[in-house]
Design a protein around this motif. Structure first.
Motif, PDB file in Angstrom:
ATOM      1  N   SER A 292      -7.201  -1.887   2.153  1.00 55.61           N
ATOM      2  CA  SER A 292      -7.564  -2.957   3.078  1.00 55.61           C
ATOM      3  C   SER A 292      -8.298  -4.073   2.353  1.00 55.61           C
ATOM      4  O   SER A 292      -8.786  -3.899   1.224  1.00 55.61           O
ATOM      5  N   PRO A 293      -8.441  -5.232   3.004  1.00 55.49           N
ATOM      6  CA  PRO A 293      -9.353  -6.249   2.490  1.00 55.49           C
ATOM      7  C   PRO A 293     -10.786  -5.717   2.490  1.00 55.49           C
ATOM      8  O   PRO A 293     -11.123  -4.777   3.207  1.00 55.49           O
ATOM      9  N   VAL A 294     -11.642  -6.350   1.708  1.00 52.75           N
ATOM     10  CA  VAL A 294     -13.051  -5.981   1.663  1.00 52.75           C
ATOM     11  C   VAL A 294     -13.722  -6.345   2.984  1.00 52.75           C
ATOM     12  O   VAL A 294     -13.441  -7.386   3.581  1.00 52.75           O
ATOM     13  N   PHE A 295     -14.598  -5.465   3.467  1.00 58.39           N
ATOM     14  CA  PHE A 295     -15.385  -5.769   4.659  1.00 58.39           C
ATOM     15  C   PHE A 295     -16.769  -5.174   4.514  1.00 58.39           C
ATOM     16  O   PHE A 295     -16.986  -4.231   3.746  1.00 58.39           O
ATOM     17  N   THR A 296     -17.727  -5.739   5.221  1.00 58.84           N
ATOM     18  CA  THR A 296     -19.097  -5.236   5.239  1.00 58.84           C
ATOM     19  C   THR A 296     -19.421  -4.744   6.644  1.00 58.84           C
ATOM     20  O   THR A 296     -19.232  -5.477   7.617  1.00 58.84           O
ATOM     21  N   ALA A 297     -19.888  -3.511   6.744  1.00 60.09           N
ATOM     22  CA  ALA A 297     -20.205  -2.896   8.028  1.00 60.09           C
ATOM     23  C   ALA A 297     -21.702  -2.642   8.118  1.00 60.09           C
ATOM     24  O   ALA A 297     -22.346  -2.295   7.126  1.00 60.09           O
ATOM     25  N   VAL A 298     -22.234  -2.806   9.325  1.00 54.11           N
ATOM     26  CA  VAL A 298     -23.642  -2.522   9.588  1.00 54.11           C
ATOM     27  C   VAL A 298     -23.741  -1.294  10.478  1.00 54.11           C
ATOM     28  O   VAL A 298     -22.749  -0.830  11.039  1.00 54.11           O
ATOM     29  N   ALA A 299     -24.932  -0.755  10.601  1.00 50.41           N
ATOM     30  CA  ALA A 299     -25.145   0.439  11.417  1.00 50.41           C
ATOM     31  C   ALA A 299     -24.667   0.208  12.838  1.00 50.41           C
ATOM     32  O   ALA A 299     -24.915  -0.835  13.442  1.00 50.41           O
ATOM     33  N   GLY A 300     -23.934   1.183  13.370  1.00 52.88           N
ATOM     34  CA  GLY A 300     -23.406   1.109  14.725  1.00 52.88           C
ATOM     35  C   GLY A 300     -21.964   0.675  14.798  1.00 52.88           C
ATOM     36  O   GLY A 300     -21.300   0.905  15.821  1.00 52.88           O
ATOM     37  N   GLU A 301     -21.438   0.039  13.750  1.00 48.71           N
ATOM     38  CA  GLU A 301     -20.033  -0.354  13.767  1.00 48.71           C
ATOM     39  C   GLU A 301     -19.158   0.848  13.431  1.00 48.71           C
ATOM     40  O   GLU A 301     -19.614   1.836  12.862  1.00 48.71           O
ATOM     41  N   LYS A 302     -17.871   0.755  13.794  1.00 61.80           N
ATOM     42  CA  LYS A 302     -16.976   1.910  13.724  1.00 61.80           C
ATOM     43  C   LYS A 302     -15.658   1.546  13.065  1.00 61.80           C
ATOM     44  O   LYS A 302     -15.237   0.387  13.080  1.00 61.80           O
ATOM     45  N   ILE A 303     -14.989   2.575  12.537  1.00 61.35           N
ATOM     46  CA  ILE A 303     -13.582   2.492  12.205  1.00 61.35           C
ATOM     47  C   ILE A 303     -12.875   3.622  12.944  1.00 61.35           C
ATOM     48  O   ILE A 303     -13.441   4.689  13.167  1.00 61.35           O
ATOM     49  N   ASN A 304     -11.619   3.377  13.318  1.00 58.99           N
ATOM     50  CA  ASN A 304     -10.896   4.303  14.195  1.00 58.99           C
ATOM     51  C   ASN A 304      -9.412   4.228  13.864  1.00 58.99           C
ATOM     52  O   ASN A 304      -8.807   3.157  13.996  1.00 58.99           O
ATOM     53  N   PHE A 305      -8.820   5.335  13.416  1.00 56.38           N
ATOM     54  CA  PHE A 305      -7.393   5.381  13.102  1.00 56.38           C
ATOM     55  C   PHE A 305      -6.820   6.723  13.547  1.00 56.38           C
ATOM     56  O   PHE A 305      -7.532   7.719  13.683  1.00 56.38           O
ATOM     57  N   ASP A 306      -5.502   6.747  13.736  1.00 55.13           N
ATOM     58  CA  ASP A 306      -4.744   7.976  13.983  1.00 55.13           C
ATOM     59  C   ASP A 306      -3.894   8.272  12.759  1.00 55.13           C
ATOM     60  O   ASP A 306      -3.274   7.354  12.190  1.00 55.13           O
ATOM     61  N   PHE A 307      -3.818   9.554  12.365  1.00 54.42           N
ATOM     62  CA  PHE A 307      -3.064   9.960  11.192  1.00 54.42           C
ATOM     63  C   PHE A 307      -2.192  11.174  11.497  1.00 54.42           C
ATOM     64  O   PHE A 307      -2.575  12.062  12.260  1.00 54.42           O
ATOM     65  N   SER A 308      -1.031  11.216  10.850  1.00 55.37           N
ATOM     66  CA  SER A 308      -0.220  12.431  10.792  1.00 55.37           C
ATOM     67  C   SER A 308       0.224  12.597   9.342  1.00 55.37           C
ATOM     68  O   SER A 308       0.726  11.656   8.725  1.00 55.37           O
ATOM     69  N   PHE A 309       0.013  13.785   8.796  1.00 54.50           N
ATOM     70  CA  PHE A 309       0.419  14.106   7.432  1.00 54.50           C
ATOM     71  C   PHE A 309       1.800  14.735   7.489  1.00 54.50           C
ATOM     72  O   PHE A 309       2.052  15.622   8.315  1.00 54.50           O
ATOM     73  N   ILE A 310       2.718  14.283   6.619  1.00 54.31           N
ATOM     74  CA  ILE A 310       4.091  14.790   6.619  1.00 54.31           C
ATOM     75  C   ILE A 310       4.441  15.309   5.227  1.00 54.31           C
ATOM     76  O   ILE A 310       3.957  14.794   4.221  1.00 54.31           O
ATOM     77  N   THR A 311       5.285  16.349   5.160  1.00 53.34           N
ATOM     78  CA  THR A 311       5.624  16.917   3.855  1.00 53.34           C
ATOM     79  C   THR A 311       6.866  17.786   3.930  1.00 53.34           C
ATOM     80  O   THR A 311       7.208  18.323   4.989  1.00 53.34           O
ATOM     81  N   ASN A 312       7.556  17.907   2.779  1.00 53.04           N
ATOM     82  CA  ASN A 312       8.535  18.979   2.615  1.00 53.04           C
ATOM     83  C   ASN A 312       8.212  19.792   1.362  1.00 53.04           C
ATOM     84  O   ASN A 312       9.048  20.526   0.854  1.00 53.04           O
ATOM     85  N   ASP A 313       6.982  19.655   0.867  1.00 57.50           N
ATOM     86  CA  ASP A 313       6.510  20.426  -0.281  1.00 57.50           C
ATOM     87  C   ASP A 313       5.506  21.452   0.230  1.00 57.50           C
ATOM     88  O   ASP A 313       5.326  21.591   1.437  1.00 57.50           O
ATOM     89  N   GLY A 314       4.880  22.195  -0.689  1.00 60.98           N
ATOM     90  CA  GLY A 314       3.803  22.943  -0.133  1.00 60.98           C
ATOM     91  C   GLY A 314       3.387  24.291  -0.618  1.00 60.98           C
ATOM     92  O   GLY A 314       2.525  24.886  -0.008  1.00 60.98           O
ATOM     93  N   THR A 315       3.900  24.862  -1.688  1.00 63.50           N
ATOM     94  CA  THR A 315       3.266  26.088  -2.156  1.00 63.50           C
ATOM     95  C   THR A 315       1.885  25.739  -2.695  1.00 63.50           C
ATOM     96  O   THR A 315       1.543  24.580  -2.913  1.00 63.50           O
ATOM     97  N   ASP A 316       1.068  26.747  -2.939  1.00 69.66           N
ATOM     98  CA  ASP A 316      -0.260  26.483  -3.492  1.00 69.66           C
ATOM     99  C   ASP A 316      -0.168  25.801  -4.858  1.00 69.66           C
ATOM    100  O   ASP A 316      -1.074  25.067  -5.259  1.00 69.66           O
ATOM    101  N   THR A 317       0.909  26.041  -5.589  1.00 63.84           N
ATOM    102  CA  THR A 317       1.089  25.409  -6.901  1.00 63.84           C
ATOM    103  C   THR A 317       1.395  23.929  -6.760  1.00 63.84           C
ATOM    104  O   THR A 317       0.980  23.117  -7.591  1.00 63.84           O
TER     105      THR A 317
END
Length: 312
Positions: free
Chosen positions: A105-130
């Motif tokens: 994102s662009p640079v921003f300055t936040a003060v106490a009380g301000e928020k960020i809020n996003f929704d995420f979904s992680f997707i994959t077709n990989d996945g062994t512990d290795t």
């Protein structure tokens, strides 16, 4: 002076409630990012136009942004991105990380009380512990020019493949800050099947260059050893972080994904519903307006939003 960003295919910036607004179209497809954001890893990111899960956010709107670790070519994603994971600013240092993508994102300055809020979904077709690929969103401390200060990033969302069945939060990351709330607090891969062509943002299974996700992670055959079980997508997770006096400061928000142990098989992040409150530190101070970077389903102007609030 407060900057704000309204996202629903069209991103709109407002200098203040009284100032004029201008629209910046964010067209579906690769390389289309909000104005001022930086996409690393080629043109493999943008918006997705689709009408079925997992490409619908909890609000029912299409995915605003995506980043992935492959550059198409069909299943099983044998064409990796050329960006080294170590080149991603503030990368978490997961051992064995190879290639990936990032959006900053662009640079921003936040003060106490301000928020960020996003929704995420992680997707994959990989996945062994290795080959435990990862995805993350974090606040990178920077100076007003955007250069990292060297302070530790604040994790906002983490995900990782592996044999445990749970993907969110991801293992191997530093802990979350106290001001963060994840809803739900954890999520596993669902074993759903869908397709994404990272070069065109197409979602058709008939597309020979689309990567298939799910139903299983590598090695795909659940009877194989070592088997990983489910792939596909996680449930959508809402992440809300509230700044306090100890975390107020100047940041860039980083979305990142990376392969681990190899450069094939794909993982990615779907991103929607974004809102960020904060000031542009390069501009003169002004009386702030309570809009921030807000996703409005209809793309309504910030001034109209404030008029509604004032009338309550």
């Amino acid at each position: 002076m407060r900057t704000s960003l309204v996202a629903y295919i069209v991103f709109v910036f407002f200098v203040s409630a009284a100032a004029s607004a201008w629209a910046i179209p964010v067209l579906e497809g690769p390389g289309n990012t909000p104005s001022g954001w930086t996409l690393m890893g080629g043109s493999l990111g943008g918006g997705v136009k689709a009408s079925a899960p997992p490409f619908l956010s909890p609000s029912g709107d299409p995915v605003d942004l995506y980043i992935v670790t492959d550059s198409g070519g069909g299943f099983p994603a044998l064409n990796p991105t050329s960006l080294a994971a170590s080149a991603i600013p503030g990368a978490p240092g997961i051992p064995g990380s190879t290639n990936g993508s990032a959006m900053i994102s662009p640079v921003f300055t936040a003060v106490a009380g301000e928020k960020i809020n996003f929704d995420f979904s992680f997707i994959t077709n990989d996945g062994t512990d290795t080959f435990s690929d990862w995805g993350a969103a974090y606040l990178l401390p920077v100076d007003a020019s955007g250069a990292p200060t060297g302070a530790s990033p604040l994790n906002f969302f983490t995900a990782r493949t592996g044999g445990s069945g749970s993907a969110v939060p991801g293992f191997g990351f530093s802990g979350f800050p106290s001001g963060l709330v994840l809803t739900p607090s954890s999520a596993g891969l669902q074993g759903d099947v869908f397709f994404l062509n990272p070069l065109t943002a197409g979602t058709s299974g008939a597309d020979p260059d689309a990567t298939q996700y799910g139903p299983n992670g590598y090695p795909q055959d659940p009877s194989s050893s070592p088997g990983n079980g489910l792939g596909g997508s996680t449930n959508w997770v809402n992440a809300v972080f509230t700044f306090d006096t100890t975390t107020a400061g100047t940041y860039a928000l980083v979305f990142a994904v990376a392969n681990v142990g190899d450069e094939i098989y794909s993982s990615g992040l779907l991103i929607a519903g974004g809102s960020v409150q904060g000031d542009d530190p390069s501009l003169p101070s002004a009386v702030p307006e309570p809009c921030g970077l807000v996703l409005l389903g209809s793309g309504l102007a910030c001034s109209a939003l404030m008029r509604r609030r004032a009338g309550k």
